[in-house]
Each structure stands twice: as C-alpha cells, then as structure tokens.
Design a protein around this motif. Structure first.
Motif: not given
Length: 129
Positions: A73-90
C-alpha cells in the motif's frame, strides 16, 4: 494474507504457470509431477517460498504463525512523503513450529487443533514494513 514471509510468484506469468502445472491430469485426476518439476526448473522467482516451505516446519495451528500481507500500500502524508508498506500480524503468544517428531505425528495434532480452533481467541500486533 499468507503465513509465509514471501509470495510464491514475483511475476504474473509465474502465478499462472504454477496453476497450469498443478492442473490435474484428466485421466489420473492428479497433477503430473513432471509438469510441476518443469515449472520449478523454469521459474527461479518461485524458489524462495518453495525453499521456505521445504526447510521450515509448519505451525501446530494457524493461531501460532505470523501473517503477511501480499499487497503493498502507498501511504502519503501531509507533506506528500510517500511510504510503501505491507502488513505483518504477529500472535501475542509468539510464533511456534512443530518439532520434527510432532510433524511426523501431525495427523493427530491437526485433528485436535481443528476441533478447538473455533474456540480460540487470537490476539495479534500489526506492523508495517
């Protein structure tokens, strides 16, 4: 979500080819082992999950293993910084694997777990990476 830290296919063609290789033979009703062997030899991007499954004992229950998101997933913050993430559940109780001896008698273990899994409440922490 899957319970291995990697997906078996890095390329769409690998995804399709694996299922074609596992298609049951109309005469025997079972997959042709030679077709699957040919698939493994021709798709090196499939080897990491295959190796993981060959060298890691399974959990005694799916309540004892982490789950990994297969989509990024592509998360974009207020400053338009993009962080690509995937989930992990432990699981809170930690990850567990069958010992070699337990795995040899897994039919009994899995039949007991199957009958009790519906009553187990599992708590997990979710993280992104």
């Amino acid at each position: 979500m899957i319970h291995t830290p990697m997906f078996f296919a890095m390329m769409p063609k690998t995804f399709l080819d694996k299922f074609l290789a596992l298609r049951p033979d109309p005469v025997t009703g079972k997959p042709n082992p030679e077709k699957f062997k040919a698939f493994l030899n021709s798709h090196p991007d499939n080897t990491s999950q295959f190796h993981f499954l060959q060298t890691t004992n399974p959990p005694p229950s799916y309540t004892n293993c982490s789950f990994y998101g297969i989509h990024t997933f592509k998360f974009v913050n207020r400053d338009n910084k993009v962080t690509m993430v995937r989930w992990r559940f432990v699981p809170h109780d930690g990850e567990k694997q069958l010992s070699d001896a337990e795995q040899k008698s897994c039919r009994e273990i899995f039949s007991k777990r199957h009958s009790s899994t519906a009553r187990i409440r599992v708590r997990c922490d979710g993280t992104c990476w």
